[in-house]
Design an enzyme around this catalytic site. Structure first.
Site, PDB file in Angstrom:
ATOM      1  N   HIS A  74       0.840  -1.194   0.000  1.00 19.23           N
ATOM      2  CA  HIS A  74       0.000   0.000   0.000  1.00 19.23           C
ATOM      3  C   HIS A  74       0.877   1.247   0.000  1.00 19.23           C
ATOM      4  CE1 HIS A  74      -2.952  -2.952   1.743  1.00 19.23           C
ATOM      5  NE2 HIS A  74      -3.666  -2.399   0.792  1.00 19.23           N
TER       6      HIS A  74
ATOM      7  N   ALA B 279       2.831   3.927  -1.753  1.00 18.25           N
ATOM      8  CA  ALA B 279       2.873   4.551  -3.084  1.00 18.25           C
ATOM      9  C   ALA B 279       4.303   4.754  -3.570  1.00 18.25           C
ATOM     10  CB  ALA B 279       2.140   5.890  -3.062  1.00 18.25           C
TER      11      ALA B 279
ATOM     12  N   ASP C 238      10.163  -7.564   0.428  1.00 19.21           N
ATOM     13  CA  ASP C 238      10.377  -7.352   1.850  1.00 19.21           C
ATOM     14  C   ASP C 238      11.818  -6.918   1.982  1.00 19.21           C
ATOM     15  OD1 ASP C 238       8.930  -7.435   4.397  1.00 19.21           O
ATOM     16  OD2 ASP C 238      10.579  -8.740   5.010  1.00 19.21           O
TER      17      ASP C 238
ATOM     18  N   PHE D  40      13.081   7.401   1.189  1.00 23.92           N
ATOM     19  CA  PHE D  40      12.186   7.215   2.328  1.00 23.92           C
ATOM     20  C   PHE D  40      12.837   6.219   3.278  1.00 23.92           C
ATOM     21  CE2 PHE D  40      10.964   4.330  -1.039  1.00 23.92           C
ATOM     22  CZ  PHE D  40      10.772   3.113  -0.414  1.00 23.92           C
TER      23      PHE D  40
ATOM     24  N   TYR E 150      15.102   4.556   5.746  1.00 23.02           N
ATOM     25  CA  TYR E 150      16.463   4.777   6.235  1.00 23.02           C
ATOM     26  C   TYR E 150      17.374   5.426   5.189  1.00 23.02           C
ATOM     27  CZ  TYR E 150      14.953   1.651   9.997  1.00 23.02           C
ATOM     28  OH  TYR E 150      14.283   1.080  11.055  1.00 23.02           O
TER      29      TYR E 150
ATOM     30  N   HIS F 262      19.241  -1.909  -3.614  1.00 26.51           N
ATOM     31  CA  HIS F 262      19.049  -3.325  -3.296  1.00 26.51           C
ATOM     32  C   HIS F 262      17.888  -3.899  -4.103  1.00 26.51           C
ATOM     33  CE1 HIS F 262      16.814  -0.646  -0.736  1.00 26.51           C
ATOM     34  NE2 HIS F 262      16.135  -1.595  -0.120  1.00 26.51           N
TER      35      HIS F 262
END
Length: 198
Positions: A9, A11, A68, A151, A153, A183
């Site tokens: 969720h 954006a 993830d 956004f 870290y 990454h």
């Protein structure tokens, strides 16, 4: 145009994935997931990515991607790791997460502030076939945030490989620079051949 759902969720992640996917499959549109959030109770990045991708594929009937990711700090034994989004509590407060991590590392000298961003991307097809790929982006953590970009870290992560006299946090990088090196981009490099088969 073919579609693939991204199980988030967030954006920012949808935009980032669309830019990365477009470089390989311009005919593939990344659409946001609008279903219920599954419980991410895995203890690895791969387990959580698969939980999210399975839920999105089942809800939409489309092939689903899920990422993830998090930051793994060497001196903290790889933490926050899978708990990166919840490091300061269940509110998913990115500013609080960043501030807590900086506080925990406040007495750690620069040579020992090594870390890496880790991303595992899961691809789940409607027929049940599943794949996961991983990307790692090594670097170290700054002592304070710098830069308005990115956004999470990003404002404290200094990637390896930069000239010593011109080092920047990812918060100071452009979106295009980040999308080429991150990454997620590294994980996506392994995923691209699988997307070609969709």
């Amino acid at each position: 145009m073919a579609r693939i759902v991204l199980a988030t969720h967030n954006a920012h992640k949808v935009e980032e994935f669309q830019a990365i996917v477009a470089a390989v499959r311009p005919d593939l549109e990344v659409v946001a997931y609008d279903g219920p959030e599954p419980v991410e109770d895995g203890v690895t990045f791969a387990a959580n990515a698969l939980i999210k991708a399975r839920a999105a594929a089942a809800h939409t009937g489309l092939p689903a991607l899920a990422d993830d990711s998090g930051v793994a700090v060497d001196v903290l034994g790889g933490s926050p790791g899978v708990f990166s989004a919840y490091w300061a509590g269940h509110k998913k407060d990115a500013t609080a997460n960043l501030e807590l991590l900086l506080d925990q590392l406040s007495d750690v000298a620069d040579p020992h502030r090594t870390a890496q961003f880790v991303s595992v991307i899961a691809l789940v097809r409607p027929d049940g076939a599943e794949d996961t790929v991983e990307g790692r982006w090594p670097g170290r953590l700054a002592t304070r945030p710098a830069g308005p970009g990115g956004f999470g870290y990003d404002p404290i992560f200094i990637p390896d490989g930069q000239p010593a006299d011109a080092e920047r946090t990812v918060g100071q990088w452009t979106a295009a620079e980040k999308n080429a090196e991150s990454h997620r981009a590294r994980a996506f490099g392994h995923l691209a051949p699988l997307l070609a088969t969709l």
